[in-house]
Motif scaffolding. Structure first.
Motif, mmCIF file in Angstrom:
data_model
loop_
_atom_site.group_PDB
_atom_site.id
_atom_site.type_symbol
_atom_site.label_atom_id
_atom_site.label_comp_id
_atom_site.label_asym_id
_atom_site.label_seq_id
_atom_site.Cartn_x
_atom_site.Cartn_y
_atom_site.Cartn_z
ATOM 1 N N ARG A 35 0.832 -1.211 0.000
ATOM 2 C CA ARG A 35 0.000 0.000 0.000
ATOM 3 C C ARG A 35 0.866 1.260 0.000
ATOM 4 N NH1 ARG A 35 -4.085 -0.935 -2.407
ATOM 5 N NH2 ARG A 35 -4.636 1.203 -1.840
ATOM 6 N N ALA A 36 2.156 1.126 -0.143
ATOM 7 C CA ALA A 36 3.048 2.288 -0.195
ATOM 8 C C ALA A 36 2.682 3.181 -1.373
ATOM 9 C CB ALA A 36 4.498 1.825 -0.321
ATOM 10 N N PRO A 37 2.941 4.499 -1.264
ATOM 11 C CA PRO A 37 2.662 5.395 -2.387
ATOM 12 C C PRO A 37 3.411 4.956 -3.642
ATOM 13 C CG PRO A 37 3.176 6.649 -0.400
ATOM 14 C CD PRO A 37 3.487 5.217 -0.092
ATOM 15 N N SER A 38 2.747 5.110 -4.781
ATOM 16 C CA SER A 38 3.364 4.719 -6.048
ATOM 17 C C SER A 38 2.771 5.561 -7.165
ATOM 18 C CB SER A 38 3.121 3.229 -6.318
ATOM 19 O OG SER A 38 3.575 2.877 -7.604
ATOM 20 N N GLY A 39 3.567 6.499 -7.699
ATOM 21 C CA GLY A 39 3.077 7.374 -8.752
ATOM 22 C C GLY A 39 2.583 6.597 -9.957
ATOM 23 N N GLY A 40 1.341 6.853 -10.362
ATOM 24 C CA GLY A 40 0.759 6.128 -11.481
ATOM 25 C C GLY A 40 0.518 4.660 -11.184
ATOM 26 N N ASN A 41 0.657 4.283 -9.924
ATOM 27 C CA ASN A 41 0.506 2.891 -9.492
ATOM 28 C C ASN A 41 1.463 1.959 -10.234
ATOM 29 O OD1 ASN A 41 -0.715 1.074 -7.682
ATOM 30 N ND2 ASN A 41 -2.181 0.377 -9.219
ATOM 31 N N LEU A 132 16.080 -5.238 -2.588
ATOM 32 C CA LEU A 132 15.153 -4.521 -3.447
ATOM 33 C C LEU A 132 15.696 -4.490 -4.864
ATOM 34 C CD1 LEU A 132 12.843 -1.672 -2.785
ATOM 35 C CD2 LEU A 132 14.308 -1.457 -4.779
ATOM 36 N N VAL A 133 14.877 -4.944 -5.796
ATOM 37 C CA VAL A 133 15.237 -4.994 -7.207
ATOM 38 C C VAL A 133 14.465 -3.905 -7.948
ATOM 39 C CG1 VAL A 133 15.242 -6.420 -9.289
ATOM 40 C CG2 VAL A 133 15.598 -7.484 -7.043
ATOM 41 N N ILE A 134 15.167 -3.152 -8.808
ATOM 42 C CA ILE A 134 14.523 -2.140 -9.626
ATOM 43 C C ILE A 134 15.051 -2.260 -11.046
ATOM 44 C CG2 ILE A 134 16.236 -0.332 -9.117
ATOM 45 C CD1 ILE A 134 13.831 1.663 -9.042
ATOM 46 N N ASP A 135 14.237 -1.884 -12.012
ATOM 47 C CA ASP A 135 14.649 -1.925 -13.407
ATOM 48 C C ASP A 135 15.474 -0.679 -13.721
ATOM 49 O OD1 ASP A 135 14.541 -1.661 -16.395
ATOM 50 O OD2 ASP A 135 13.225 -3.411 -16.207
ATOM 51 N N GLU A 136 16.632 -0.875 -14.329
ATOM 52 C CA GLU A 136 17.532 0.233 -14.639
ATOM 53 C C GLU A 136 16.900 1.279 -15.556
ATOM 54 O OE1 GLU A 136 20.871 -1.687 -16.354
ATOM 55 O OE2 GLU A 136 21.687 -2.373 -14.430
ATOM 56 N N ARG A 137 15.857 0.904 -16.266
ATOM 57 C CA ARG A 137 15.214 1.848 -17.182
ATOM 58 C C ARG A 137 14.303 2.830 -16.467
ATOM 59 N NH1 ARG A 137 12.743 -2.696 -21.020
ATOM 60 N NH2 ARG A 137 12.304 -3.493 -18.919
ATOM 61 N N MET A 138 14.023 2.590 -15.198
ATOM 62 C CA MET A 138 13.152 3.486 -14.441
ATOM 63 C C MET A 138 13.805 4.847 -14.243
ATOM 64 S SD MET A 138 10.257 2.107 -13.785
ATOM 65 C CE MET A 138 9.456 0.491 -13.736
ATOM 66 N N GLY A 139 12.950 5.879 -14.156
ATOM 67 C CA GLY A 139 13.439 7.240 -13.973
ATOM 68 C C GLY A 139 13.566 7.609 -12.506
ATOM 69 N N HIS A 140 13.993 8.865 -12.276
ATOM 70 C CA HIS A 140 14.189 9.334 -10.905
ATOM 71 C C HIS A 140 12.908 9.241 -10.082
ATOM 72 C CE1 HIS A 140 17.785 11.902 -12.459
ATOM 73 N NE2 HIS A 140 18.117 10.651 -12.240
ATOM 74 N N GLY A 141 11.777 9.509 -10.721
ATOM 75 C CA GLY A 141 10.511 9.436 -9.991
ATOM 76 C C GLY A 141 10.251 8.060 -9.435
ATOM 77 N N GLN A 142 10.513 7.049 -10.261
ATOM 78 C CA GLN A 142 10.252 5.672 -9.812
ATOM 79 C C GLN A 142 11.238 5.244 -8.723
ATOM 80 O OE1 GLN A 142 10.227 6.331 -13.449
ATOM 81 N NE2 GLN A 142 8.149 6.869 -12.787
ATOM 82 N N TRP A 143 12.476 5.756 -8.771
ATOM 83 C CA TRP A 143 13.408 5.495 -7.674
ATOM 84 C C TRP A 143 12.853 6.095 -6.386
ATOM 85 C CZ3 TRP A 143 18.463 3.307 -7.279
ATOM 86 C CH2 TRP A 143 18.887 2.665 -8.451
ATOM 87 N N GLY A 144 12.256 7.281 -6.498
ATOM 88 C CA GLY A 144 11.641 7.885 -5.319
ATOM 89 C C GLY A 144 10.504 7.044 -4.781
#
Length: 223
Positions: A35-41, A132-144
């Motif tokens: 349920r954490a905040p997530s821009g654009g879900n 925590l795994v993140i896709d390298e293609r994500m932008g600064h917003g998604q890192w936030g």
């Protein structure tokens, strides 16, 4: 426990009891964390959770890699920007000194400090580790957004009587971890999280890091 209390008491836990965390409790923790905040879900995160022998394998890999190369592996995403400026550099140095003061390891005991630092790569004895795994293609917003997810997990852990320590130090082993976990071509490990019940007798857990005052970090306009 209310949210204010959880925020106020949260620290970076660097000493854990050996008590196991049951799978169902870990699943419930992560389920609520969704349920954490997530821009654009977009929910630009996924996690790999290890315990027992799987956690020990990661520790063994880290020990072998760092024994061969203490500086770790090259990364284009360093923990701190090169030439960290003030007041941020002073804050970083201060919390380090506070930690070693709590541990009673003097500045001149460089070997002792290095030995203590190596506990990072044993998760400070935590029974569970989360990557925590993140896709390298994500932008600064998604890192936030991924950071919001981690903060949510930290506060939910406090509610459960668990401690957490966010460990960006694992970034110096990203290529090795990518291979070990079989990540996708564009996936990367951002950080590790040590999770478990805090050890009340661990000196490092007495560290309550300083924070800047509100007047230092906030402007109030139109009030």
């Amino acid at each position: 426990m209310d949210v204010s209390k959880a925020v106020e008491q949260r620290i970076s836990t660097r000493g854990f009891l050996p008590d196991a965390l049951p799978l169902e409790e870990v699943k419930a923790w992560l389920t609520t964390g969704q349920r954490a905040p997530s821009g654009g879900n977009t929910q630009p995160w996924r996690v790999i959770v290890v315990t027992g022998e799987e956690k020990n394998k990661v520790i063994e890999i880290a020990q072998a890699k760092l024994a061969a190369n203490p500086g770790g592996e090259p990364t284009d995403r360093p923990i701190y920007p090169k030439g960290l400026w003030e007041p941020h550099e002073a804050r970083r140095r201060r919390v380090g000194e506070m930690l070693y003061e709590a541990l009673e390891i003097p500045r001149e005991d460089k070997a002792g400090r290095l030995r203590w630092f190596s506990n990072n790569f044993r998760f400070f004895g935590a029974p569970v580790a989360v990557f925590l795994v993140i896709d390298e293609r994500m932008g600064h917003g998604q890192w936030g957004h991924a950071g919001m997810y981690l903060q949510t997990l930290a506060l939910l852990a406090e509610e459960r009587g668990w401690g957490t320590c966010f460990q960006e130090c694992w970034g110096i082993l990203r290529p090795t971890l990518k291979e070990h976990f079989g990540l996708g071509p564009t996936e990367m490990i951002w950080c590790g999280v040590a999770v478990g019940k805090p050890d009340p007798n661990e000196k490092a857990n007495t560290l309550y890091a300083e924070r800047a005052s509100v007047d230092e970090i906030a402007e109030f306009r139109g009030f």
